[in-house]
Scaffold this motif. Structure first.
Motif, PDB file in Angstrom:
ATOM      1  N   ALA A  94       0.835  -1.203   0.000  1.00 28.96           N
ATOM      2  CA  ALA A  94       0.000   0.000   0.000  1.00 28.96           C
ATOM      3  C   ALA A  94       0.872   1.256   0.000  1.00 28.96           C
ATOM      4  O   ALA A  94       2.047   1.225   0.372  1.00 28.96           O
ATOM      5  N   ALA A  95       0.284   2.362  -0.400  1.00 26.26           N
ATOM      6  CA  ALA A  95       0.984   3.650  -0.423  1.00 26.26           C
ATOM      7  C   ALA A  95       0.853   4.364   0.920  1.00 26.26           C
ATOM      8  O   ALA A  95       1.155   5.542   1.026  1.00 26.26           O
ATOM      9  N   PHE A  96       0.416   3.645   1.951  1.00 25.35           N
ATOM     10  CA  PHE A  96       0.235   4.232   3.283  1.00 25.35           C
ATOM     11  C   PHE A  96       0.603   3.188   4.337  1.00 25.35           C
ATOM     12  O   PHE A  96       0.600   1.979   4.077  1.00 25.35           O
ATOM     13  N   ALA A  97       0.936   3.667   5.518  1.00 23.96           N
ATOM     14  CA  ALA A  97       1.258   2.764   6.623  1.00 23.96           C
ATOM     15  C   ALA A  97       0.005   2.018   7.067  1.00 23.96           C
ATOM     16  O   ALA A  97      -1.103   2.543   6.973  1.00 23.96           O
ATOM     17  N   GLN A  98       0.195   0.786   7.518  1.00 27.61           N
ATOM     18  CA  GLN A  98      -0.914  -0.027   8.004  1.00 27.61           C
ATOM     19  C   GLN A  98      -0.532  -0.636   9.350  1.00 27.61           C
ATOM     20  O   GLN A  98       0.647  -0.830   9.635  1.00 27.61           O
ATOM     21  N   ALA A  99      -1.532  -0.965  10.131  1.00 28.23           N
ATOM     22  CA  ALA A  99      -1.286  -1.663  11.388  1.00 28.23           C
ATOM     23  C   ALA A  99      -0.749  -3.057  11.077  1.00 28.23           C
ATOM     24  O   ALA A  99      -1.070  -3.644  10.044  1.00 28.23           O
ATOM     25  N   PHE A 100       0.064  -3.586  11.976  1.00 27.26           N
ATOM     26  CA  PHE A 100       0.520  -4.962  11.818  1.00 27.26           C
ATOM     27  C   PHE A 100      -0.670  -5.890  12.079  1.00 27.26           C
ATOM     28  O   PHE A 100      -1.441  -5.666  13.000  1.00 27.26           O
ATOM     29  N   PRO A 101      -0.809  -6.949  11.288  1.00 30.08           N
ATOM     30  CA  PRO A 101      -1.945  -7.855  11.478  1.00 30.08           C
ATOM     31  C   PRO A 101      -1.704  -8.851  12.612  1.00 30.08           C
ATOM     32  O   PRO A 101      -0.581  -9.023  13.086  1.00 30.08           O
ATOM     33  N   MET A 102      -2.763  -9.523  12.996  1.00 28.99           N
ATOM     34  CA  MET A 102      -2.674 -10.684  13.870  1.00 28.99           C
ATOM     35  C   MET A 102      -2.347 -11.863  12.945  1.00 28.99           C
ATOM     36  O   MET A 102      -2.726 -11.855  11.769  1.00 28.99           O
TER      37      MET A 102
END
Length: 75
Positions: free
Chosen positions: A4-12
């Motif tokens: 993605a072109a944006f930061a994302q939360a780390f998944p479970m």
């Protein structure tokens, strides 16, 4: 890898160990605190375009698994 072109939360991460008949014999859900390497702030999220190698050691010899499934999800 975060494409993605944006930061994302780390998944479970849900790890299921399976038998030769593809039946689940053990299951564990890992949060970012369980797999994000030291020095990486999990609360900052996964950087846009970033890539991260993850290693998780699991002792399961007594279960004798023959396969696994790994699912990523957000809670």
């Amino acid at each position: 890898r975060n494409r993605a072109a944006f930061a994302q939360a780390f998944p479970m991460l849900e790890l299921s160990l399976t038998s030769a008949q593809d039946r689940t014999i053990a299951r564990r859900v890992l949060g970012p605190q369980d797999y994000v390497p030291r020095g990486v702030r999990a609360d900052s999220g996964f950087a846009a375009g970033g890539e991260l190698s993850v290693r998780v050691y699991i002792e399961a010899a007594s279960l004798r698994p023959t396969g696994y499934r790994l699912y990523l999800f957000y809670s």
